[in-house]
Design an enzyme around this catalytic site. Structure first.
Site, PDB file in Angstrom:
ATOM      1  N   LEU A  16       0.823  -1.207   0.000  1.00 48.01           N
ATOM      2  CA  LEU A  16       0.000   0.000   0.000  1.00 48.01           C
ATOM      3  C   LEU A  16       0.863   1.267   0.000  1.00 48.01           C
ATOM      4  O   LEU A  16       0.331   2.375  -0.086  1.00 48.01           O
ATOM      5  CB  LEU A  16      -0.918   0.006   1.240  1.00 48.01           C
ATOM      6  CG  LEU A  16      -1.887  -1.176   1.356  1.00 48.01           C
ATOM      7  CD1 LEU A  16      -2.735  -1.048   2.625  1.00 48.01           C
ATOM      8  CD2 LEU A  16      -2.793  -1.262   0.132  1.00 48.01           C
ATOM      9  N   LYS A  71      15.873  -4.852   5.446  1.00 46.46           N
ATOM     10  CA  LYS A  71      16.015  -3.700   6.349  1.00 46.46           C
ATOM     11  C   LYS A  71      17.299  -3.734   7.179  1.00 46.46           C
ATOM     12  O   LYS A  71      17.854  -2.690   7.498  1.00 46.46           O
ATOM     13  CB  LYS A  71      14.813  -3.616   7.294  1.00 46.46           C
ATOM     14  CG  LYS A  71      13.537  -3.115   6.640  1.00 46.46           C
ATOM     15  CD  LYS A  71      12.433  -2.959   7.672  1.00 46.46           C
ATOM     16  CE  LYS A  71      11.116  -2.625   7.002  1.00 46.46           C
ATOM     17  NZ  LYS A  71      10.029  -2.456   7.983  1.00 46.46           N
ATOM     18  N   GLY A 131       6.533  -9.662  20.847  1.00 46.74           N
ATOM     19  CA  GLY A 131       7.102  -9.682  19.502  1.00 46.74           C
ATOM     20  C   GLY A 131       8.276  -8.722  19.407  1.00 46.74           C
ATOM     21  O   GLY A 131       8.130  -7.520  19.668  1.00 46.74           O
TER      22      GLY A 131
HETATM   23  P1  NAD Z   1       9.248 -10.555  12.259  1.00 44.64           P
HETATM   24  O1  NAD Z   1       9.168 -11.938  11.740  1.00 44.64           O
HETATM   25  O2  NAD Z   1      10.466  -9.732  11.996  1.00 44.64           O
HETATM   26  O3  NAD Z   1       9.017 -10.554  13.851  1.00 44.64           O
HETATM   27  C1  NAD Z   1       7.976 -11.235  14.492  1.00 44.64           C
HETATM   28  C2  NAD Z   1       8.484 -11.673  15.861  1.00 44.64           C
HETATM   29  O4  NAD Z   1       7.387 -12.220  16.588  1.00 44.64           O
HETATM   30  C3  NAD Z   1       9.552 -12.757  15.796  1.00 44.64           C
HETATM   31  O5  NAD Z   1      10.672 -12.351  16.574  1.00 44.64           O
HETATM   32  C4  NAD Z   1       8.863 -14.004  16.375  1.00 44.64           C
HETATM   33  O6  NAD Z   1       9.763 -14.841  17.075  1.00 44.64           O
HETATM   34  C5  NAD Z   1       7.842 -13.374  17.305  1.00 44.64           C
HETATM   35  N1  NAD Z   1       6.657 -14.185  17.586  1.00 44.64           N
HETATM   36  C6  NAD Z   1       5.860 -14.842  16.721  1.00 44.64           C
HETATM   37  N2  NAD Z   1       4.817 -15.400  17.350  1.00 44.64           N
HETATM   38  C7  NAD Z   1       4.956 -15.088  18.666  1.00 44.64           C
HETATM   39  C8  NAD Z   1       4.172 -15.364  19.825  1.00 44.64           C
HETATM   40  N3  NAD Z   1       3.044 -16.061  19.760  1.00 44.64           N
HETATM   41  N4  NAD Z   1       4.599 -14.875  21.022  1.00 44.64           N
HETATM   42  C9  NAD Z   1       5.743 -14.160  21.111  1.00 44.64           C
HETATM   43  N5  NAD Z   1       6.520 -13.876  20.040  1.00 44.64           N
HETATM   44  C10 NAD Z   1       6.127 -14.332  18.827  1.00 44.64           C
HETATM   45  O7  NAD Z   1       7.961  -9.823  11.670  1.00 44.64           O
HETATM   46  P2  NAD Z   1       7.749  -8.241  11.579  1.00 44.64           P
HETATM   47  O8  NAD Z   1       8.357  -7.739  10.321  1.00 44.64           O
HETATM   48  O9  NAD Z   1       8.149  -7.633  12.861  1.00 44.64           O
HETATM   49  O10 NAD Z   1       6.165  -8.154  11.361  1.00 44.64           O
HETATM   50  C11 NAD Z   1       5.257  -8.449  12.401  1.00 44.64           C
HETATM   51  C12 NAD Z   1       3.898  -7.860  12.025  1.00 44.64           C
HETATM   52  O11 NAD Z   1       4.010  -6.441  11.982  1.00 44.64           O
HETATM   53  C13 NAD Z   1       3.388  -8.272  10.651  1.00 44.64           C
HETATM   54  O12 NAD Z   1       1.997  -8.472  10.709  1.00 44.64           O
HETATM   55  C14 NAD Z   1       3.675  -7.062   9.791  1.00 44.64           C
HETATM   56  O13 NAD Z   1       2.783  -6.939   8.689  1.00 44.64           O
HETATM   57  C15 NAD Z   1       3.435  -5.956  10.789  1.00 44.64           C
HETATM   58  N6  NAD Z   1       4.091  -4.686  10.480  1.00 44.64           N
HETATM   59  C16 NAD Z   1       3.326  -3.554  10.580  1.00 44.64           C
HETATM   60  C17 NAD Z   1       3.886  -2.323  10.312  1.00 44.64           C
HETATM   61  C18 NAD Z   1       3.025  -1.102  10.384  1.00 44.64           C
HETATM   62  O14 NAD Z   1       3.446  -0.057   9.883  1.00 44.64           O
HETATM   63  N7  NAD Z   1       1.858  -1.168  11.002  1.00 44.64           N
HETATM   64  C19 NAD Z   1       5.242  -2.231   9.965  1.00 44.64           C
HETATM   65  C20 NAD Z   1       6.008  -3.398   9.898  1.00 44.64           C
HETATM   66  C21 NAD Z   1       5.411  -4.622  10.150  1.00 44.64           C
END
Ligand code: NAD
Length: 280
Positions: A16, A71, A131
């Site tokens: 987006l 990143k 997370g």
């Molecule tokens: P990532 O894979 O880098 O990190 C996710 C983390 O969550 C990992 O370290 C994993 O070990 C941990 N994890 C997974 N399930 C878990 C649980 N049940 N309990 C505890 N820890 C758990 O992913 P990311 O890039 O950080 O993305 C995460 C989410 O954030 C995605 O849905 C992504 O679309 C969203 N996101 C949103 C924005 C925004 O601007 N709103 C920006 C970036 C990412």
């Protein structure tokens, strides 16, 4: 002046970010084009991010947004890292300044703005964050910058939560940063002023809720970084119980707002960007 901007990452054809930038640039009467450079479609590997940046500059691009899985890699291939991106060791924007590449992290700026706009007057005394990946690093940095007194970090991956905690303690030495494995986070959630969810749980292909909303104190707020969908099961349950909620939309808008401002020097209208984002 003409701006040609791109996004480097994997699986980004539905992003987006291009419509967000182009609609606001058009409202600001800027000559602005945004292109997607999907690694899979180009047949390139994540480690090619450095050569893709060189190529982009030769082709006349002004700046590149960088997303998963580049990143962290990109911080090692740019000439200059803005201070916050250096602390985070992650960047999502590279601007071409003369012959130099300068990297920024606007994810944390987007989340800081989301906290200011979306949770005015909220308490940041004790915040739990579930997370500690890419998004979680940005939210932790924003929470501590915004004055969170005690931040309790939880991740299933021990190395990730400990590494993020260590970096945050170095950068914010007067604030408290603790870590918990998921099996031991309940007590922290039960005493939290607010909880930030930063795992992929709740996305369309990853349904569910990462922690028990029933543990929260009545006045606790809940923030989700997931923005596809904006209304996650977590936020639905939290709102139903009367908690204040913040969806992932403001962070997504905030990073695009900050990127557009840095790239062009113009002053985008965040409210207009958010209204447009919510129609996408
Ligand atoms: P990532 O894979 O880098 O990190 C996710 C983390 O969550 C990992 O370290 C994993 O070990 C941990 N994890 C997974 N399930 C878990 C649980 N049940 N309990 C505890 N820890 C758990 O992913 P990311 O890039 O950080 O993305 C995460 C989410 O954030 C995605 O849905 C992504 O679309 C969203 N996101 C949103 C924005 C925004 O601007 N709103 C920006 C970036 C990412």
């Amino acid at each position: 002046m003409r701006y040609l901007v791109g996004l480097i990452g994997s699986g980004i054809t539905e992003s987006l970010t291009p419509p967000m930038h182009e609609a606001e640039a058009s409202a600001l009467a800027l000559d602005y084009e945004y292109r997607i450079l999907d690694l899979a479609r180009l047949g390139r590997a994540p480690d090619d991010v450095g050569s893709l940046l060189i190529q982009a500059r030769q082709e006349g691009f002004s700046a590149m947004n960088i997303t998963h899985p580049c990143k962290q890699r990109v911080v090692d291939v740019v000439d200059e890292l803005e201070e916050d991106a250096d602390h985070l060791r992650a960047a999502n924007l590279v601007v071409f300044v003369g012959s130099r590449t300068v990297a920024f992290n606007t994810d944390w700026m987007g989340y800081r703005d989301a906290l200011i706009v979306g949770l005015p007057g909220a308490s940041f005394d004790r915040v739990v964050q579930v997370g500690c990946g890419g998004a979680g690093a940005a939210t932790a940095y924003a929470l501590l910058s915004h004055g969170t007194a005690t931040l309790e970090l939880c991740d299933v991956d021990e190395a990730r939560r400990e590494d993020l905690a260590a970096r945050m303690r170095t950068r914010f030495p007067t604030q408290v940063v603790r870590t918990w494995p998921p099996g031991e986070i309940s007590a922290a959630i039960a005493r939290a002023s607010g909880v930030v969810h930063a795992t992929p749980t709740g996305m369309r292909h990853h349904p569910g809720v990462a922690f028990d909303v029933g543990l929260l104190q009545p006045h606790a707020w809940v923030s989700d970084v997931v923005y596809r969908p904006l209304q996650t099961e977590l936020l639905r349950q939290a709102a139903e119980r009367g908690h204040r909620v913040l969806d992932g939309g403001l962070m997504a808008v905030g990073q695009a707002y900050a990127s557009l401002r840095i790239i062009t020097g113009a002053q985008p209208d965040r409210g207009r960007m958010e209204r447009h984002f919510r129609t996408l």
